[in-house]
Design an enzyme around this catalytic site. Structure first.
Site, PDB file in Angstrom:
ATOM      1  N   ASP A  49       0.765  -1.032   0.052  1.00 54.53           N
ATOM      2  CA  ASP A  49       0.113   0.054  -0.016  1.00 54.53           C
ATOM      3  C   ASP A  49       0.867   1.397   0.262  1.00 54.53           C
ATOM      4  O   ASP A  49       1.773   1.470   0.962  1.00 54.53           O
ATOM      5  CB  ASP A  49      -0.829   0.218   1.005  1.00 54.53           C
ATOM      6  CG  ASP A  49      -1.990  -0.944   1.272  1.00 54.53           C
ATOM      7  OD1 ASP A  49      -1.896  -2.174   0.274  1.00 54.53           O
ATOM      8  OD2 ASP A  49      -2.937  -1.138   1.809  1.00 54.53           O
ATOM      9  N   ASP A  97     -13.993  -5.005  -2.355  1.00 57.68           N
ATOM     10  CA  ASP A  97     -13.528  -4.795  -0.833  1.00 57.68           C
ATOM     11  C   ASP A  97     -15.245  -5.424  -0.356  1.00 57.68           C
ATOM     12  O   ASP A  97     -16.263  -4.805  -0.561  1.00 57.68           O
ATOM     13  CB  ASP A  97     -13.510  -3.434  -0.598  1.00 57.68           C
ATOM     14  CG  ASP A  97     -11.878  -2.982  -1.036  1.00 57.68           C
ATOM     15  OD1 ASP A  97     -11.162  -4.029  -1.152  1.00 57.68           O
ATOM     16  OD2 ASP A  97     -11.741  -1.720  -0.894  1.00 57.68           O
TER      17      ASP A  97
END
Lengths: 253, 211
Positions: free
Chosen positions: A14, A133
């Protein structure tokens, strides 16, 4: 069998403003280093692919990501997937030109599903990873979320994955928001449910804490497994994951 | 002596990594579609990602199909990779938005859709390599990175170029398919050597040394 495709083990980095960060449930971000350096390290540890997720909030800092991708592609010769903020064919074009092999799309596809077909028509399905997600709703079904799992997108997750595959997504990156950061294992029920409905590769993400968790995800139907912090902080190594997969009879590189 | 390789520039996807990898294995690399440069190079690398017909349209726009034929007529080495390998056949069953475009047709027959429970075939797969392979010397047992939905099913004698008996390497995804062909000056790989780590580097180094 030695002739079948190996299970891919994928570290996810990330990246915010050029630095690798990873928090528990996408909050409490902690700096885990330089993305190019980490990618090189994982490349040397037999990672099968690297994923960068650009979580930079401001578009002004997006150029930083193109630079990170470009510098990584110059020295790491394994596939590189980049996601975060992708909304259009032009966004994909820029990332591919910077050195990405594949591009992940998430919110951009929820906002306008047709962009999946537009990208697949222009660059081929193989460049496009649909990232979802997913969390369990109060009534027990799986729903797609946005904003790091905070908001419901009002879409049923299994149907969404199947629809995205139909529109031309080449792979599904399935991230369990309930399991993410818990280190208590992947959501196997979610993996099985999506596996039943799609015929494209499935990358499982969210919840990895031990090497055995990765084996469980593959047994449930994942073609590839992805994790971030357990790798970044050395709790589990890629070699340990591969040894566990091999011991369980799954082909690895 | 330096080996000069041209990576054919026709707007095909990520050629960044191809250029860097070829430099890493010691080649002098130029990304261009300039006719003189393409014909003068020791080796021509034809990349290709995405849709077969879109790639052929791009190739034709820079005269790439004719450049490949001209080089091969003079016995000059050409390496096609992924869709750059597929376009060496006559055509593809892949759907096309703008209409079907024939391939370069060095080998007869078309590429067809893979028959497997999960398609595309994405990831690292072993290759069955015939004895005598130059490209795979030292990496016969390694895995290479594939990402594709179409491939040549086989390459029987009826599809060979005149006078040639190519070495065909195969891989399996659902069914067997052609993973690589070594046919005199003409070589092709369905996988991406430039994304196959050290094994891919060795394969490309073997190619460079053969030029």
């Amino acid at each position: 069998m030695a002739v079948s495709v190996a299970v891919r083990v994928i570290p996810c980095l990330d990246v915010d403003a050029g630095r690798v960060v990873k928090g528990v449930n996408f909050e409490n971000l902690r700096d885990a280093g330089d993305p190019v350096e980490l990618a090189r390290r994982y490349g040397g540890q037999s990672a099968d692919e690297i994923t960068f997720l650009d979580i930079t909030a401001s578009s002004a800092e997006r150029d930083t990501m193109y630079d990170v991708v470009s510098r990584t592609a110059e020295e790491v010769f394994i596939p590189l997937t980049v996601g975060g903020g992708v909304r259009s064919v032009d966004d994909v074009d820029r990332l591919l030109r910077a050195g990405a092999d594949k591009v992940g799309i998430n919110t951009g596809a929820i906002a306008r599903p047709d962009v999946i077909a537009e990208i697949a028509d222009r660059f081929g399905s193989q460049v496009l990873v649909l990232s979802a997600d997913v969390r369990r709703a109060t009534d027990g079904h799986f729903e797609v979320t946005t904003h790091g799992g905070k908001r419901s997108a009002g879409i049923e997750a299994i149907e969404w994955c199947a629809h995205a595959a139909h529109l031309g997504a080449g792979e599904i990156l399935l991230n369990s928001m309930d399991a993410d950061g818990t280190k208590s294992g992947f959501d196997l029920e979610l993996i099985r449910a999506v596996r039943r409905e799609i015929g494209i590769p499935l990358i499982a993400s969210g919840g990895a804490g031990t090497a055995q968790h990765f084996v469980d995800a593959v047994d449930a139907g994942a073609n590839a497994v992805l994790a971030a912090s357990v790798f970044h902080f050395g709790q589990v190594t890629i070699a340990e994951v591969k040894a566990a997969l091999r011991a369980a009879g799954h082909p690895v590189r | 002596m330096t080996t000069r390789v041209v990576v054919l520039d026709y707007g095909s996807g990520n050629v960044h990594s191809v250029v860097r990898m070829l430099e890493r294995i010691g080649a002098e690399v130029e990304l261009t579609a300039d006719r003189d440069a393409v014909l003068a190079a020791d080796g021509l690398y034809v990349p290709g990602v995405g849709n077969f017909h879109a790639c052929m349209t791009g190739l034709r726009a820079v005269g790439g199909d004719e450049l490949v034929r001209t080089r091969l007529a003079g016995g000059r080495p050409v390496l096609g990779v992924c869709v750059g390998h597929q376009v060496l056949f006559e055509g593809s069953a892949e759907p096309s938005v703008g209409g079907a475009v024939p391939g370069i047709g060095c080998w007869t027959g078309s590429v067809v859709r893979l028959e497997a429970s999960v398609v595309p075939h994405v990831g690292w797969t072993t290759v069955r390599v015939p004895i005598g392979s130059v490209l795979f010397a030292g990496v016969e047992r390694e895995r290479f990175y594939f990402v594709h939905s179409y491939a040549a099913r086989d390459l029987p004698a009826a599809r060979w170029r005149d006078g040639a008996a190519p070495l065909v390497s195969t891989a399996e995804h659902g069914r067997e398919f052609v993973a690589a062909v070594e046919d005199g000056a003409l070589r092709g790989t369905q996988f991406h050597p430039e994304k196959s780590g050290d094994a891919g580097a060795t394969l490309l180094e073997n190619w460079r040394k053969s030029l």
